[in-house]
Write an enzyme that holds these catalytic residues in place. Structure first.
Site, PDB file in Angstrom:
ATOM      1  N   PHE A 158      64.909  45.019  36.891  1.00  0.00           N
ATOM      2  CA  PHE A 158      64.961  46.325  37.557  1.00  0.00           C
ATOM      3  C   PHE A 158      64.926  46.083  39.058  1.00  0.00           C
ATOM      4  O   PHE A 158      63.985  45.478  39.573  1.00  0.00           O
ATOM      5  CB  PHE A 158      63.786  47.208  37.150  1.00  0.00           C
ATOM      6  CG  PHE A 158      63.809  48.554  37.830  1.00  0.00           C
ATOM      7  CD1 PHE A 158      64.571  49.589  37.318  1.00  0.00           C
ATOM      8  CD2 PHE A 158      63.091  48.767  38.999  1.00  0.00           C
ATOM      9  CE1 PHE A 158      64.625  50.816  37.959  1.00  0.00           C
ATOM     10  CE2 PHE A 158      63.133  50.000  39.645  1.00  0.00           C
ATOM     11  CZ  PHE A 158      63.897  51.022  39.120  1.00  0.00           C
ATOM     12  N   ASP A 243      63.518  39.049  44.174  1.00  0.00           N
ATOM     13  CA  ASP A 243      63.123  40.444  44.352  1.00  0.00           C
ATOM     14  C   ASP A 243      61.621  40.526  44.087  1.00  0.00           C
ATOM     15  O   ASP A 243      61.168  40.575  42.953  1.00  0.00           O
ATOM     16  CB  ASP A 243      63.888  41.341  43.379  1.00  0.00           C
ATOM     17  CG  ASP A 243      63.532  42.819  43.513  1.00  0.00           C
ATOM     18  OD1 ASP A 243      62.490  43.126  44.142  1.00  0.00           O
ATOM     19  OD2 ASP A 243      64.265  43.665  42.980  1.00  0.00           O
ATOM     20  N   LYS A 272      57.544  48.414  48.674  1.00  0.00           N
ATOM     21  CA  LYS A 272      56.360  49.025  48.079  1.00  0.00           C
ATOM     22  C   LYS A 272      55.099  48.783  48.901  1.00  0.00           C
ATOM     23  O   LYS A 272      54.816  49.496  49.840  1.00  0.00           O
ATOM     24  CB  LYS A 272      56.214  48.598  46.625  1.00  0.00           C
ATOM     25  CG  LYS A 272      57.327  49.138  45.709  1.00  0.00           C
ATOM     26  CD  LYS A 272      56.994  48.981  44.262  1.00  0.00           C
ATOM     27  CE  LYS A 272      58.165  49.405  43.357  1.00  0.00           C
ATOM     28  NZ  LYS A 272      58.537  50.818  43.483  1.00  0.00           N
TER      29      LYS A 272
END
Length: 424
Positions: A158, A243, A272
């Site tokens: 994801f 990532d 984030k």
């Protein structure tokens, strides 16, 4: 009319108890796009690892904004940094410099051990920027023919929700109805080095992976996998792009999960937690050879590198530089085994399997008891917030400021929730 004079605020002010929750949910249902299916909890305040809803009920936050709140709600150092900057300057755009951008880039580069930083806003923007940079590097440095660059990615990963990113998603729900898709991606099974090596061609410019697949249910790769990816990338002259939007910045007990596994990537994608749960902030971090392919006018962002986000990001970097016994990294390393041990004790008693990486867990619940959402709703009734994924799996990722006692509270609530579902 001021905001406090709004008829909506007046209506909210008159509601108490379940009526307040119902009104907030009604407003979202009627006026927000239905791209989420949230739990029936409307949060109004938060501090540390805890939040309070509009009815005054308290919950232990074991999602932490999908790791955006690694340092908890309203961490005092991060809030103070935001307040200081709010009183000075919030935005210039990149048409001008600002006095927070340079220090932020220098400090983040030093923390990661690379030379350059490309600041953006969201994790998806960081991924998109990383894809663009990898392709440009392929053409200008590796010598791949123009418009022929390919990038290898892993099934189950994801990386965001943009068109290009969902183009290589293996989640049917993320893809359905959004084509035509962006070409240039080759999908291989996660954890399979032979398949990855076989997928690389002379036109491959990068391998993009999560060192731990978060949305998939905290899928931890086999031992040696990331080191093997590094070896293949070196042999084939391909960029290793990690990532670390969810896995990075402390979640696994390390600044970078890739480094925690004993290897290094060429490009790190961060987001984030970089914004401290206060502002959106992301970054691509790499050396000159990679990020040096970008020249003025070829990429940009109005808000990327804004002084408010950079000021908060500098405070985040400061917290991560503290690897002492009382720092957040040490807390994740100390409490991760506690979380794993307590969850493992539930295997065979409503839990099928548990996977952990630092203070991060994927828990596969016996599907005969119900869905992951059923479990999360039962947890919420017991004062714990978590989120399901892929059927009967739930994820636990409490803020790194959580205590051992609070972890015990969360796992006990899970055990009681499973018992409730078993007895339905």
């Amino acid at each position: 009319m001021t905001l406090t004079d709004s008829p909506i605020d007046t209506a909210i002010d008159t509601r108490t108890g379940t009526g307040a929750t119902a009104l907030h949910e009604q407003l979202v249902d009627e006026h927000s796009a239905h791209n989420y299916h949230p739990l029936p909890v409307v949060v109004a305040e938060g501090i540390g690892a805890w939040v309070t809803d509009v009815e005054g009920r308290h919950y232990l936050d074991c999602l932490a904004g999908y790791s955006a709140l690694n340092f908890g709600h309203r961490h005092p150092e991060l809030v103070a940094a935001a307040h200081r900057q709010l009183d000075r300057l919030t935005l210039t755009s990149r048409a001008f410099g600002n006095d927070q951008l340079g220090p932020f880039c220098a400090e983040l580069a030093a923390l990661v051990g690379k030379q350059r930083v490309l600041p953006m806003n969201t994790g998806a923007e960081a991924v998109e920027s990383g894809l663009k940079v990898a392709r440009k590097w392929g053409y200008e440095v590796k010598g791949v023919p123009e418009d022929r660059a390919r990038i290898v990615v892993a099934a189950g990963g994801f990386h965001g929700r943009t068109i290009s990113i969902v183009s290589f998603s293996t989640d049917p729900q993320a893809r359905a109805g959004f084509g035509p898709f962006t070409p240039g991606f080759d999908v291989v099974p996660y954890g399979d080095l032979a398949a990855l090596e076989a997928a690389i061609t002379p036109e491959t410019v990068a391998v993009l992976l999560e060192p731990v697949q978060g949305e998939a249910g905290v899928i931890v790769p086999p031992d040696g996998y990331l080191a093997g990816v590094r070896e293949i990338c070196d042999a084939e002259r391909v960029l290793f792009v990690a990532d670390e939007v969810q896995s990075g910045l402390g979640r696994t007990g390390h600044v970078l999960a890739t480094r925690g596994a004993g290897t290094d990537a060429d490009v790190y994608l961060l987001g984030k937690a970089l914004g401290g749960g206060i502002v959106p902030l992301s970054a691509v971090v790499a050396d000159d050879e990679v990020l040096g392919v970008l020249r003025p006018g070829q990429h940009g962002s109005t808000f990327g590198g804004n002084p408010l986000a950079c000021a908060v990001g500098r405070a985040v970097v400061g917290l991560l530089c503290d690897d002492g016994p009382h720092g957040v990294l040490a807390a994740a390393r100390r409490l991760g085994p506690v979380l794993r041990e307590k969850l493992t004790a539930l295997v065979g008693d409503g839990v099928v399997a548990v996977r952990t990486a630092g203070l991060w867990a994927g828990v596969d619940v016996d599907p005969h008891l119900g869905t992951g959402r059923d479990v999360c709703e039962a947890l919420a009734r017991r004062g714990v917030l978590a989120k399901d994924t892929h059927g009967s799996t739930i994820r636990l990722s409490p803020p790194l400021v959580v205590t051992e006692e609070e972890i015990g509270f969360a796992v006990d609530a899970l055990a009681r929730s499973l018992a409730e579902l078993a007895g339905r």
